[in-house]
Design a protein around this motif. Structure first.
Motif, PDB file in Angstrom:
ATOM      1  N   ARG A   1     -50.529  29.241  26.859  1.00  0.00           N
ATOM      2  CA  ARG A   1     -49.609  29.138  27.879  1.00  0.00           C
ATOM      3  C   ARG A   1     -48.290  28.136  27.366  1.00  0.00           C
ATOM      4  NH1 ARG A   1     -52.619  26.413  32.598  1.00  0.00           N
ATOM      5  NH2 ARG A   1     -53.038  25.130  30.748  1.00  0.00           N
ATOM      6  N   ALA A   2     -47.189  28.687  27.780  1.00  0.00           N
ATOM      7  CA  ALA A   2     -46.042  27.830  27.271  1.00  0.00           C
ATOM      8  C   ALA A   2     -45.248  27.138  28.621  1.00  0.00           C
ATOM      9  CB  ALA A   2     -45.170  28.685  26.218  1.00  0.00           C
ATOM     10  N   ARG A   3     -44.750  26.117  28.463  1.00  0.00           N
ATOM     11  CA  ARG A   3     -43.975  25.568  29.150  1.00  0.00           C
ATOM     12  C   ARG A   3     -42.651  24.685  28.628  1.00  0.00           C
ATOM     13  NH1 ARG A   3     -44.101  20.190  30.427  1.00  0.00           N
ATOM     14  NH2 ARG A   3     -46.006  19.187  30.068  1.00  0.00           N
ATOM     15  N   ALA A   4     -41.394  24.810  29.290  1.00  0.00           N
ATOM     16  CA  ALA A   4     -40.454  23.942  28.681  1.00  0.00           C
ATOM     17  C   ALA A   4     -40.840  22.615  29.240  1.00  0.00           C
ATOM     18  CB  ALA A   4     -39.192  24.281  29.531  1.00  0.00           C
ATOM     19  N   PRO A   5     -40.312  21.588  28.134  1.00  0.00           N
ATOM     20  CA  PRO A   5     -40.595  20.099  28.628  1.00  0.00           C
ATOM     21  C   PRO A   5     -39.870  19.798  29.877  1.00  0.00           C
ATOM     22  CG  PRO A   5     -38.939  20.526  26.744  1.00  0.00           C
ATOM     23  CD  PRO A   5     -39.526  21.801  26.942  1.00  0.00           C
ATOM     24  N   ILE A   6     -40.397  18.809  30.488  1.00  0.00           N
ATOM     25  CA  ILE A   6     -39.962  18.255  31.634  1.00  0.00           C
ATOM     26  C   ILE A   6     -38.330  17.750  31.518  1.00  0.00           C
ATOM     27  CG2 ILE A   6     -39.959  16.586  33.627  1.00  0.00           C
ATOM     28  CD1 ILE A   6     -43.174  16.586  32.850  1.00  0.00           C
ATOM     29  N   ALA A   7     -37.435  18.375  32.088  1.00  0.00           N
ATOM     30  CA  ALA A   7     -36.011  18.361  32.104  1.00  0.00           C
ATOM     31  C   ALA A   7     -35.596  16.876  32.994  1.00  0.00           C
ATOM     32  CB  ALA A   7     -35.240  19.189  32.398  1.00  0.00           C
ATOM     33  N   ARG A   8     -34.796  15.903  32.264  1.00  0.00           N
ATOM     34  CA  ARG A   8     -34.416  14.913  33.156  1.00  0.00           C
ATOM     35  C   ARG A   8     -33.272  15.210  33.907  1.00  0.00           C
ATOM     36  NH1 ARG A   8     -35.696   9.731  29.179  1.00  0.00           N
ATOM     37  NH2 ARG A   8     -38.019  10.276  29.020  1.00  0.00           N
ATOM     38  N   GLN A   9     -32.806  14.518  34.799  1.00  0.00           N
ATOM     39  CA  GLN A   9     -31.652  14.608  35.626  1.00  0.00           C
ATOM     40  C   GLN A   9     -30.289  14.396  34.659  1.00  0.00           C
ATOM     41  OE1 GLN A   9     -31.693  11.928  38.858  1.00  0.00           O
ATOM     42  NE2 GLN A   9     -32.842  13.489  40.109  1.00  0.00           N
ATOM     43  N   ALA A  10     -29.275  15.072  34.755  1.00  0.00           N
ATOM     44  CA  ALA A  10     -28.119  14.812  34.129  1.00  0.00           C
ATOM     45  C   ALA A  10     -27.663  13.415  34.024  1.00  0.00           C
ATOM     46  CB  ALA A  10     -27.105  15.960  34.304  1.00  0.00           C
ATOM     47  N   LEU A  11     -27.504  12.972  35.174  1.00  0.00           N
ATOM     48  CA  LEU A  11     -27.073  11.571  35.545  1.00  0.00           C
ATOM     49  C   LEU A  11     -27.958  10.777  36.168  1.00  0.00           C
ATOM     50  CD1 LEU A  11     -23.261  12.539  36.488  1.00  0.00           C
ATOM     51  CD2 LEU A  11     -24.227  11.605  34.549  1.00  0.00           C
ATOM     52  N   PRO A  12     -28.136   9.599  35.969  1.00  0.00           N
ATOM     53  CA  PRO A  12     -29.395   8.844  36.571  1.00  0.00           C
ATOM     54  C   PRO A  12     -28.739   8.296  37.855  1.00  0.00           C
ATOM     55  CG  PRO A  12     -28.092   7.284  34.958  1.00  0.00           C
ATOM     56  CD  PRO A  12     -27.572   8.807  34.608  1.00  0.00           C
ATOM     57  N   ASP A  13     -29.571   8.089  38.939  1.00  0.00           N
ATOM     58  CA  ASP A  13     -29.268   7.810  40.579  1.00  0.00           C
ATOM     59  C   ASP A  13     -28.467   6.480  40.211  1.00  0.00           C
ATOM     60  OD1 ASP A  13     -29.219   8.038  43.136  1.00  0.00           O
ATOM     61  OD2 ASP A  13     -31.039   6.995  43.406  1.00  0.00           O
ATOM     62  N   ARG A  14     -27.033   6.771  40.865  1.00  0.00           N
ATOM     63  CA  ARG A  14     -26.316   5.383  41.142  1.00  0.00           C
ATOM     64  C   ARG A  14     -26.995   4.151  41.885  1.00  0.00           C
ATOM     65  NH1 ARG A  14     -20.734   4.788  40.990  1.00  0.00           N
ATOM     66  NH2 ARG A  14     -20.077   2.820  42.234  1.00  0.00           N
ATOM     67  N   SER A  15     -27.925   4.550  42.766  1.00  0.00           N
ATOM     68  CA  SER A  15     -28.526   3.310  43.593  1.00  0.00           C
ATOM     69  C   SER A  15     -29.394   2.718  42.532  1.00  0.00           C
ATOM     70  CB  SER A  15     -29.220   3.746  44.958  1.00  0.00           C
ATOM     71  OG  SER A  15     -30.326   4.627  44.536  1.00  0.00           O
ATOM     72  N   LEU A  16     -30.032   3.406  41.892  1.00  0.00           N
ATOM     73  CA  LEU A  16     -30.914   2.754  40.839  1.00  0.00           C
ATOM     74  C   LEU A  16     -30.185   2.077  39.903  1.00  0.00           C
ATOM     75  CD1 LEU A  16     -33.847   2.568  39.700  1.00  0.00           C
ATOM     76  CD2 LEU A  16     -33.321   4.533  38.058  1.00  0.00           C
ATOM     77  N   LEU A  17     -29.129   2.263  39.387  1.00  0.00           N
ATOM     78  CA  LEU A  17     -28.351   1.592  38.361  1.00  0.00           C
ATOM     79  C   LEU A  17     -27.733   0.510  39.003  1.00  0.00           C
ATOM     80  CD1 LEU A  17     -26.113   4.480  36.408  1.00  0.00           C
ATOM     81  CD2 LEU A  17     -28.320   3.045  35.656  1.00  0.00           C
ATOM     82  N   GLU A  18     -27.326   0.480  40.442  1.00  0.00           N
ATOM     83  CA  GLU A  18     -26.719  -0.681  41.158  1.00  0.00           C
ATOM     84  C   GLU A  18     -27.964  -1.827  41.263  1.00  0.00           C
ATOM     85  OE1 GLU A  18     -25.202   0.688  44.694  1.00  0.00           O
ATOM     86  OE2 GLU A  18     -23.186   1.413  43.599  1.00  0.00           O
ATOM     87  N   ALA A  19     -28.964  -1.423  41.573  1.00  0.00           N
ATOM     88  CA  ALA A  19     -30.350  -2.066  41.789  1.00  0.00           C
ATOM     89  C   ALA A  19     -30.771  -2.882  40.200  1.00  0.00           C
ATOM     90  CB  ALA A  19     -31.600  -1.463  42.185  1.00  0.00           C
ATOM     91  N   VAL A  20     -30.527  -2.019  39.247  1.00  0.00           N
ATOM     92  CA  VAL A  20     -30.989  -2.763  37.838  1.00  0.00           C
ATOM     93  C   VAL A  20     -29.799  -3.820  37.776  1.00  0.00           C
ATOM     94  CG1 VAL A  20     -30.967  -2.378  35.627  1.00  0.00           C
ATOM     95  CG2 VAL A  20     -32.213  -0.897  37.267  1.00  0.00           C
ATOM     96  N   MET A  21     -28.517  -3.570  37.861  1.00  0.00           N
ATOM     97  CA  MET A  21     -27.465  -4.303  37.697  1.00  0.00           C
ATOM     98  C   MET A  21     -27.789  -5.754  38.496  1.00  0.00           C
ATOM     99  SD  MET A  21     -23.201  -3.652  38.007  1.00  0.00           S
ATOM    100  CE  MET A  21     -23.456  -3.599  39.933  1.00  0.00           C
ATOM    101  N   HIS A  22     -27.860  -5.354  39.633  1.00  0.00           N
ATOM    102  CA  HIS A  22     -28.155  -6.778  40.628  1.00  0.00           C
ATOM    103  C   HIS A  22     -29.406  -7.669  40.076  1.00  0.00           C
ATOM    104  CE1 HIS A  22     -24.842  -5.634  43.562  1.00  0.00           C
ATOM    105  NE2 HIS A  22     -25.434  -4.450  43.692  1.00  0.00           N
ATOM    106  N   GLY A  23     -30.572  -6.923  39.658  1.00  0.00           N
ATOM    107  CA  GLY A  23     -31.404  -7.589  39.300  1.00  0.00           C
ATOM    108  C   GLY A  23     -31.166  -8.396  38.202  1.00  0.00           C
ATOM    109  N   LEU A  24     -30.362  -7.976  37.195  1.00  0.00           N
ATOM    110  CA  LEU A  24     -29.974  -8.480  36.007  1.00  0.00           C
ATOM    111  C   LEU A  24     -28.930  -9.500  36.080  1.00  0.00           C
ATOM    112  CD1 LEU A  24     -29.310  -5.487  33.430  1.00  0.00           C
ATOM    113  CD2 LEU A  24     -31.273  -7.175  33.520  1.00  0.00           C
ATOM    114  N   GLN A  25     -28.046  -9.607  37.212  1.00  0.00           N
ATOM    115  CA  GLN A  25     -27.324 -10.661  37.633  1.00  0.00           C
ATOM    116  C   GLN A  25     -27.850 -11.822  37.984  1.00  0.00           C
ATOM    117  OE1 GLN A  25     -24.503  -8.737  40.129  1.00  0.00           O
ATOM    118  NE2 GLN A  25     -23.269  -8.025  38.449  1.00  0.00           N
ATOM    119  N   LYS A  26     -29.079 -11.461  39.044  1.00  0.00           N
ATOM    120  CA  LYS A  26     -29.930 -12.522  39.298  1.00  0.00           C
ATOM    121  C   LYS A  26     -30.736 -13.555  38.508  1.00  0.00           C
ATOM    122  CE  LYS A  26     -30.496 -10.483  44.095  1.00  0.00           C
ATOM    123  NZ  LYS A  26     -31.532 -10.045  44.983  1.00  0.00           N
ATOM    124  N   LEU A  27     -30.753 -12.891  37.128  1.00  0.00           N
ATOM    125  CA  LEU A  27     -31.280 -13.723  36.044  1.00  0.00           C
ATOM    126  C   LEU A  27     -30.703 -14.732  35.740  1.00  0.00           C
ATOM    127  CD1 LEU A  27     -33.153 -10.754  33.969  1.00  0.00           C
ATOM    128  CD2 LEU A  27     -34.512 -12.452  35.856  1.00  0.00           C
TER     129      LEU A  27
END
Length: 149
Positions: A123-149
């Protein structure tokens, strides 16, 4: 009183290394071509492995396609290279890894895989493809978390 004399350390003689175990596809003398194990293989052998290249239909696989065997025991009557491929694929392996382990070119491995896929042995399967661009809300949440440090 005389100071202690230092002795030079001499490198220990290593025992000779045992010969490497033969690979599952060990070749008889002279079948590897004139350049040996690291050089190009005997093209006639590859031609025989692929069945003469008559079929132009090949499975759509690339180097990162994951392959896993469906049966633990290879059926009788298949080529030794296909048997070795089935034994290797007990756990998922990429086509590039299979090609490296079997010491066969990628094109030959794709032909062998096409036959095994048609027979339903792997059985053959292609590897799991990631999204081309990360979710903007996720990036903003990471950025805010880093700013709070």
């Amino acid at each position: 009183m005389t100071p202690p004399q230092r002795r030079r350390r001499r490198p220990r003689e290593r025992p000779p290394e045992p010969p490497a175990p033969p690979s599952p596809l060990a070749h008889p003398e002279g079948s590897e071509g004139e350049e040996g194990r690291d050089g190009p293989r005997n093209p006639e052998r590859l031609y025989v492995l692929t069945g003469g290249g008559e079929d132009t239909d090949r499975a759509e696989v690339d180097l990162v396609t994951l392959v896993v065997a469906r049966a633990a025991v290879p059926p009788p009557g298949i080529q030794p290279e296909q048997t070795a491929l089935l034994r290797l694929c007990g756990t998922p392996l990429s086509v590039a890894e299979i090609s490296a382990y079997l010491h066969l070119p990628f094109s030959v491995v794709t032909v062998l895989l096409t036959e095994l896929l048609a027979a339903g042995l792997v059985r053959a399967r292609a590897p799991i493809a990631r999204q081309a661009l990360p979710d903007r809300s996720l990036l903003e949440a990471v950025m805010h978390g880093l700013q709070k440090l």
